[in-house]
Motif scaffolding. Sequence first.
Motif, PDB file in Angstrom:
ATOM      1  N   SER A 177       0.655  -0.868   0.235  1.00  0.00           N
ATOM      2  CA  SER A 177       0.065  -0.330   0.280  1.00  0.00           C
ATOM      3  C   SER A 177       1.198   1.687  -0.178  1.00  0.00           C
ATOM      4  CB  SER A 177      -1.307   0.086   1.372  1.00  0.00           C
ATOM      5  OG  SER A 177      -0.051  -0.281   2.666  1.00  0.00           O
ATOM      6  N   LYS A 178       0.670   2.430  -0.839  1.00  0.00           N
ATOM      7  CA  LYS A 178       1.312   3.024  -0.778  1.00  0.00           C
ATOM      8  C   LYS A 178       1.645   4.218   0.388  1.00  0.00           C
ATOM      9  CE  LYS A 178       2.044   4.490  -5.252  1.00  0.00           C
ATOM     10  NZ  LYS A 178       1.334   6.452  -5.874  1.00  0.00           N
ATOM     11  N   ILE A 179       3.095   4.754   0.287  1.00  0.00           N
ATOM     12  CA  ILE A 179       2.900   5.087   1.871  1.00  0.00           C
ATOM     13  C   ILE A 179       3.501   6.782   1.346  1.00  0.00           C
ATOM     14  CG2 ILE A 179       5.051   3.956   1.868  1.00  0.00           C
ATOM     15  CD1 ILE A 179       4.639   4.796   5.127  1.00  0.00           C
ATOM     16  N   GLU A 180       3.073   7.956   1.818  1.00  0.00           N
ATOM     17  CA  GLU A 180       3.988   9.162   1.652  1.00  0.00           C
ATOM     18  C   GLU A 180       4.870   9.414   2.416  1.00  0.00           C
ATOM     19  OE1 GLU A 180       0.431  11.694   1.111  1.00  0.00           O
ATOM     20  OE2 GLU A 180      -0.122  11.752  -0.142  1.00  0.00           O
ATOM     21  N   LEU A 181       6.557   9.926   1.263  1.00  0.00           N
ATOM     22  CA  LEU A 181       7.224   9.852   2.784  1.00  0.00           C
ATOM     23  C   LEU A 181       7.793  12.235   2.132  1.00  0.00           C
ATOM     24  CD1 LEU A 181       9.469   6.958   1.908  1.00  0.00           C
ATOM     25  CD2 LEU A 181       8.093   7.222   3.645  1.00  0.00           C
ATOM     26  N   TYR A 182       7.860  11.602   3.402  1.00  0.00           N
ATOM     27  CA  TYR A 182       8.246  14.017   3.439  1.00  0.00           C
ATOM     28  C   TYR A 182       9.312  14.398   3.647  1.00  0.00           C
ATOM     29  CZ  TYR A 182       3.006  14.577   2.538  1.00  0.00           C
ATOM     30  OH  TYR A 182       1.551  14.312   1.872  1.00  0.00           O
ATOM     31  N   GLN A 183       9.833  15.288   2.335  1.00  0.00           N
ATOM     32  CA  GLN A 183      10.758  15.661   2.938  1.00  0.00           C
ATOM     33  C   GLN A 183      11.051  16.585   4.532  1.00  0.00           C
ATOM     34  OE1 GLN A 183      13.765  15.174   1.551  1.00  0.00           O
ATOM     35  NE2 GLN A 183      12.972  14.912  -0.733  1.00  0.00           N
ATOM     36  N   GLY A 184      11.636  17.692   4.969  1.00  0.00           N
ATOM     37  CA  GLY A 184      11.756  17.367   6.618  1.00  0.00           C
ATOM     38  C   GLY A 184      11.018  19.009   6.770  1.00  0.00           C
ATOM     39  N   ASN A 185      10.721  19.450   5.741  1.00  0.00           N
ATOM     40  CA  ASN A 185       9.711  20.099   6.012  1.00  0.00           C
ATOM     41  C   ASN A 185       8.207  20.056   6.186  1.00  0.00           C
ATOM     42  OD1 ASN A 185       9.314  19.999   2.881  1.00  0.00           O
ATOM     43  ND2 ASN A 185      10.642  21.715   2.230  1.00  0.00           N
ATOM     44  N   ARG A 186       8.200  19.417   5.647  1.00  0.00           N
ATOM     45  CA  ARG A 186       6.964  17.671   5.985  1.00  0.00           C
ATOM     46  C   ARG A 186       5.900  18.387   5.069  1.00  0.00           C
ATOM     47  NH1 ARG A 186       9.623  17.325   9.673  1.00  0.00           N
ATOM     48  NH2 ARG A 186       9.207  16.874  12.286  1.00  0.00           N
ATOM     49  N   THR A 187       6.269  18.992   3.749  1.00  0.00           N
ATOM     50  CA  THR A 187       5.323  19.992   2.638  1.00  0.00           C
ATOM     51  C   THR A 187       5.969  18.643   1.458  1.00  0.00           C
ATOM     52  OG1 THR A 187       6.365  21.828   2.611  1.00  0.00           O
ATOM     53  CG2 THR A 187       4.787  21.785   3.549  1.00  0.00           C
ATOM     54  N   GLU A 188       7.135  19.154   1.432  1.00  0.00           N
ATOM     55  CA  GLU A 188       7.275  17.911   0.026  1.00  0.00           C
ATOM     56  C   GLU A 188       7.607  16.828   0.256  1.00  0.00           C
ATOM     57  OE1 GLU A 188      11.246  18.913  -2.914  1.00  0.00           O
ATOM     58  OE2 GLU A 188      10.775  20.062  -0.666  1.00  0.00           O
ATOM     59  N   LEU A 189       7.263  16.129  -0.743  1.00  0.00           N
ATOM     60  CA  LEU A 189       7.182  14.765  -1.177  1.00  0.00           C
ATOM     61  C   LEU A 189       8.386  14.069  -1.914  1.00  0.00           C
ATOM     62  CD1 LEU A 189       3.784  13.442  -2.846  1.00  0.00           C
ATOM     63  CD2 LEU A 189       4.569  12.763  -0.767  1.00  0.00           C
ATOM     64  N   VAL A 190       9.013  13.321  -0.940  1.00  0.00           N
ATOM     65  CA  VAL A 190      10.580  12.877  -1.289  1.00  0.00           C
ATOM     66  C   VAL A 190       9.526  12.416  -2.878  1.00  0.00           C
ATOM     67  CG1 VAL A 190      12.305  10.302  -1.344  1.00  0.00           C
ATOM     68  CG2 VAL A 190      11.332  12.142   0.877  1.00  0.00           C
ATOM     69  N   THR A 191      10.720  11.871  -4.133  1.00  0.00           N
ATOM     70  CA  THR A 191      10.899  11.840  -5.357  1.00  0.00           C
ATOM     71  C   THR A 191      10.325  10.455  -5.383  1.00  0.00           C
ATOM     72  OG1 THR A 191      11.494  13.561  -6.483  1.00  0.00           O
ATOM     73  CG2 THR A 191      11.281  11.820  -7.796  1.00  0.00           C
ATOM     74  N   GLY A 192       9.328   9.718  -6.248  1.00  0.00           N
ATOM     75  CA  GLY A 192       9.676   8.720  -6.360  1.00  0.00           C
ATOM     76  C   GLY A 192       8.126   7.723  -5.629  1.00  0.00           C
ATOM     77  N   ASP A 193       8.073   6.530  -6.355  1.00  0.00           N
ATOM     78  CA  ASP A 193       6.205   6.264  -4.953  1.00  0.00           C
ATOM     79  C   ASP A 193       7.515   4.827  -4.049  1.00  0.00           C
ATOM     80  OD1 ASP A 193       4.566   6.835  -6.706  1.00  0.00           O
ATOM     81  OD2 ASP A 193       5.094   5.785  -8.482  1.00  0.00           O
ATOM     82  N   TRP A 194       6.425   4.680  -2.977  1.00  0.00           N
ATOM     83  CA  TRP A 194       7.058   4.247  -1.867  1.00  0.00           C
ATOM     84  C   TRP A 194       6.069   3.178  -1.198  1.00  0.00           C
ATOM     85  CZ3 TRP A 194      12.047   4.448  -2.007  1.00  0.00           C
ATOM     86  CH2 TRP A 194      13.312   5.054  -2.930  1.00  0.00           C
ATOM     87  N   TYR A 195       5.876   2.166  -1.240  1.00  0.00           N
ATOM     88  CA  TYR A 195       4.803   1.725   0.151  1.00  0.00           C
ATOM     89  C   TYR A 195       4.973   0.502   0.861  1.00  0.00           C
ATOM     90  CZ  TYR A 195       3.573   1.571  -5.373  1.00  0.00           C
ATOM     91  OH  TYR A 195       3.248   2.154  -6.537  1.00  0.00           O
ATOM     92  N   PHE A 196       4.483   0.805   1.418  1.00  0.00           N
ATOM     93  CA  PHE A 196       4.656   0.048   3.317  1.00  0.00           C
ATOM     94  C   PHE A 196       4.599  -1.985   3.098  1.00  0.00           C
ATOM     95  CE2 PHE A 196       1.537  -1.824   6.432  1.00  0.00           C
ATOM     96  CZ  PHE A 196       2.681  -2.085   7.278  1.00  0.00           C
ATOM     97  N   LEU A 197       5.086  -2.624   3.501  1.00  0.00           N
ATOM     98  CA  LEU A 197       5.308  -4.166   2.658  1.00  0.00           C
ATOM     99  C   LEU A 197       3.591  -4.685   4.086  1.00  0.00           C
ATOM    100  CD1 LEU A 197       5.667  -6.690   1.903  1.00  0.00           C
ATOM    101  CD2 LEU A 197       7.645  -7.089   2.293  1.00  0.00           C
TER     102      LEU A 197
END
Length: 220
Positions: free
Chosen positions: A112-132
């Motif tokens: 399932s998709k999980i959103e990973l944010y940069q330290g500023n809490r507003t900008e997403l880290v590039t790419g798609d990431w998934y919780f296993l």
Amino acid sequence: MTSATETVWVSDCFLDSSNISKFNLNPDDEGKDYWKDTEFREEMDRLDKLMRKHEAGGTLTEAERPTRAHPRYKELRFEKLPHFFRVNAFIVVSSDFAEVLRGFDLGRGGLSKIELYQGNRTELVTGDWYFLNLGCQKQTFRPDRSTGGFNHPELWPKDKWMVSHPKDNEIAVSASALEGCDLWTDAALDGALFLSGPLEAALKAAQLTRNVRRAKCTIV
């Protein structure tokens, strides 16, 4: 030579500190007092219970699964992340890793998709990431035939052990481990995640196993 279909691998990924990321799911703790702030304490306790469930191989519900994470420190930024790492205790994988997993039997678990944010809490880290989300358990660990790579912590039940940085052929499993799902846990061996030979071979061929510390099992 043993074929991939006749092999089983064990990973001590839940105890491997090298795959812990700088992301976390914790609420911001600035100005928070765990013992005095009831809302903060309840959220931390909830996360602790879910991490224990995940590490034990329990399948998280839609409401329980993590959906977003960020670094604790707001000045942190990430340009590149590994394909396999942990956020708190939860396993997170890249889109490439997820694509390989989709070709295998994960039992009741899944991605399932999980959103990973940069330290500023507003900008997403590039790419798609998934919780296993884990979803399969087998009872195949054979401590009586294993030669190392596990221990029995003091005061633990006599039929439960902990994995301990196993080397190839130290952990023994019964032949029934070759049947069924390709990714599983075993209630008798805490901290361990097992992979079928074909799954391990596919991940290795795709060059995705750098952060998955693992050892080949002996099948008895």
